[in-house]
Design an enzyme around this catalytic site. Structure first.
Site, PDB file in Angstrom:
ATOM      1  N   CYS A 178       0.797  -1.235   0.000  1.00 18.37           N
ATOM      2  CA  CYS A 178       0.000   0.000   0.000  1.00 18.37           C
ATOM      3  C   CYS A 178       0.826   1.280   0.000  1.00 18.37           C
ATOM      4  CB  CYS A 178      -0.925   0.022   1.212  1.00 18.37           C
ATOM      5  SG  CYS A 178      -1.941  -1.444   1.414  1.00 18.37           S
TER       6      CYS A 178
ATOM      7  N   HIS B 224      -2.712   6.644   4.313  1.00 14.25           N
ATOM      8  CA  HIS B 224      -1.576   5.738   4.564  1.00 14.25           C
ATOM      9  C   HIS B 224      -0.252   6.298   4.054  1.00 14.25           C
ATOM     10  CE1 HIS B 224      -0.470   1.192   5.141  1.00 14.25           C
ATOM     11  NE2 HIS B 224      -0.141   1.959   6.174  1.00 14.25           N
TER      12      HIS B 224
END
Length: 585
Positions: free
Chosen positions: A83, A144
């Site tokens: 990610c 993130h």
């Protein structure tokens, strides 16, 4: 000119004119001033999970509709198999190691909201570029990319510091720890070791005290007090972070303020969808960029009751089908506001599906179709080949399929160009403008070479030999599957990038992807006459690529990744951090 000649010319021109009128009108992009952009990015979705990419058991009619009405890319590649680095590359149009967003250690993603690493302030995102062009820019969903650098509220890595006017969502990522009923997911093996160490130290302390009380051991009380104090401090040192993951990481924010700590997962899907549609409605009269960064289909697979038990693939299938429904709701909102013809919609996943994610007999990760490997594997296609769909009615030809190497990094130059901006000249850019390829103005992608990293370690590279159509891929490092032949690292939970868990290949493993997309039959000098030529060509490209790399601070170093209480976002007085402002509303 004579009359018969005029009649002859008329006879030729008339059907030509009618033919042009009957053709679907394709508008020149220059005639549409600053289109809107809706970028839809799934989390951990495998390329084999989507109907238009070959899945005939998970229902994704809305994503399939995008492909039918637009352009489908069959060789769309993420710049990283996890990610944080993949999204950094997506946002900046640059390989993540250029910004320090890939790791030299096993901590390959942002681990805490209270870490100090993140997307550096000197990196330029496509959102910042569009902001300069007068766009309203919004991020709804997962970030993130870090939050703070030096203090709890400096928000140096926050979306609003990186070009987004509006943010609603998770500064972190969805993990099973966010759902109280689920088995904890974050650093699970390390937590087990900490618990075991705590129990051993505690047992030693208790045994020493009992020995002193019964006279079996001659230890003074000062030593016992120090031992007991050490046991308590050791427990507090790790339990203060890992014991409260749900409060520290599972939070929702609106702009700079925390709205839920911890998040109330039952309503997260509804709120993200509501915020996305509201952003479109608020900005319909001016150019806008909406980056809808789904929490689907990452564990714990938050799924509303409406979709539970409706698919043929358990909770994971339910979750994917709910995400597809959300895509449909966003597309309906675009249609309702009359924005369909002036909006470029893009759909992709940040990397491949997580093969090892299982709980007992339940498969909680995605499927990568015919492609080997999955999430966390930097070289194998299953970890980096993802869905890639563009729709822009009247500009992009509907129902088109393009089998050319493209990258998530290409989004940056593509949207910046269409918005009327100029790609930065003060840094190396790895993405390429996709518009000529998408419109059919050129036959081949601009990417001759793509480099595939696992952390900062180069695992593979591909060469698109445009004159023959061949796509050669050389693997220099591959993970060791466990158990052997399993196709993933089930014993570890993740495949590593380096160390004892990988194999180095000399000469490299070579595949020709146009003939062997599953990477099942490695070629050799005995079976492929061009073997040595191809390996030399790719090797020279890697050397040239490495000369463009410059040292930068490591954002995912252990010191940057570790939990720092003074950086913890908190909606109360630390450590009393809990609030629910959505419920108040």
């Amino acid at each position: 000119a004579s009359f018969p000649l005029l009649c002859f010319r008329s006879a030729l021109v008339t059907p030509l004119v009618f033919g042009l009128l009957l053709q679907a009108p394709f508008t020149q992009p220059s005639s549409i001033t600053q289109p809107n952009f809706v970028l839809l990015l799934a989390d951990d979705l495998g390329i084999g999970d989507v109907g238009c990419y070959g899945n005939d058991t998970i229902r994704t009619p809305n994503i399939d509709r995008l492909a039918k009405e637009g352009v489908k890319l069959t060789q769309h590649i993420a710049a990283a198999p996890l990610c944080t680095p993949s999204r950094a590359a997506f946002l900046t149009g640059r390989y993540p190691l250029r910004s320090g967003m890939d790791a030299i250690n096993d901590y390959r993603v942002i681990f805490w909201n209270a870490g100090s690493g993140g997307l550096p302030p000197n990196e330029t995102t496509f959102a910042k570029m569009l902001q300069h062009q007068g766009y309203s820019t919004g991020l709804i969903g997962k970030w993130h990319q870090g939050v703070n650098c030096e203090s709890r509220n400096d928000h140096c890595h926050h979306p609003l510091k990186h070009g987004f006017d509006y943010f609603y969502g998770m500064p972190f990522t969805l993990i099973s720890d966010c759902e109280p009923t689920e088995t904890p997911e974050m650093d699970r093996a390390f937590r087990r070791k900490l618990w075991l160490s705590t129990q051993v130290i505690g047992l030693i302390a208790v045994t020493a005290v009992l020995g002193r009380l019964t006279g079996l051991i001659s230890v003074n009380w000062k030593t016992l007090t120090c031992l007991a104090g050490f046991s308590l401090l050791f427990f507090i040192s790790w339990f203060s972070s890992y014991g409260f993951v749900r409060y520290w990481n599972c939070i929702m924010m609106r702009n700079h303020g925390i709205t839920e700590q911890p998040m109330v997962t039952d309503r997260t899907t509804f709120l993200i969808l509501r915020e996305s549609i509201s952003f479109i409605e608020r900005n319909k009269h001016k150019p806008f960029l909406l980056f809808l960064s789904f929490l689907h289909s990452h564990t714990p697979l938050l799924t509303t009751k409406k979709f539970l038990g409706t698919s043929r693939h358990g909770l994971y299938g339910d979750n994917v089908e709910e995400m597809d429904w959300m895509v449909g709701q966003v597309l309906d909102a675009i249609d309702k506001e009359g924005l369909k013809d002036t909006t470029l919609v893009y759909f992709a996943s940040d990397h491949g599906g997580w093969l090892e994610r299982q709980e007992g007999e339940r498969q909680l990760g995605g499927w990568n179709g015919i492609y080997k490997g999955g999430k966390a594997m930097g070289g194998w296609e299953g970890g980096i080949r993802v869905p890639g769909i563009f729709r822009w009615p009247g500009v992009l030809p509907a129902g088109t399929v393009i089998d050319e190497p493209t990258s998530l990094m290409d989004i940056f130059p593509t949207v910046v160009h269409l918005a009327g901006g100029t790609v930065p000249k003060d840094r190396v850019m790895d993405g390429r403008d996709l518009l000529p390829l998408l419109r059919g103005a050129v036959e081949h992608s601009e990417h001759e070479f793509l480099f595939h990293y696992c952390g900062v370690h180069l695992h593979a590279a591909r060469w698109h030999q445009k004159d023959t159509g061949a796509v050669w891929k050389a693997h220099y490092v591959t993970p060791i599957f466990s158990p052997p032949g399993a196709g993933a690292c089930y014993d570890r939970g993740f495949c590593p990038c380096f160390g004892e868990g990988v194999t180095h290949h000399e000469p490299p493993l070579l595949f020709e992807l146009s003939q062997d997309p599953s990477e099942a039959k490695p070629l050799s000098a005995d079976t492929e006459p061009l073997f040595d030529t191809v390996i030399r060509k790719i090797g020279r490209a890697i050397e040239e690529h490495r000369r463009t790399l410059t040292p930068v601070p490591e954002q995912l170093s252990v010191s940057n990744v570790m939990w720092k209480p003074w950086l913890q976002p908190c909606c109360g007085t630390f450590p009393f951090c809990w609030c629910d402002k959505e419920d108040d509303n």
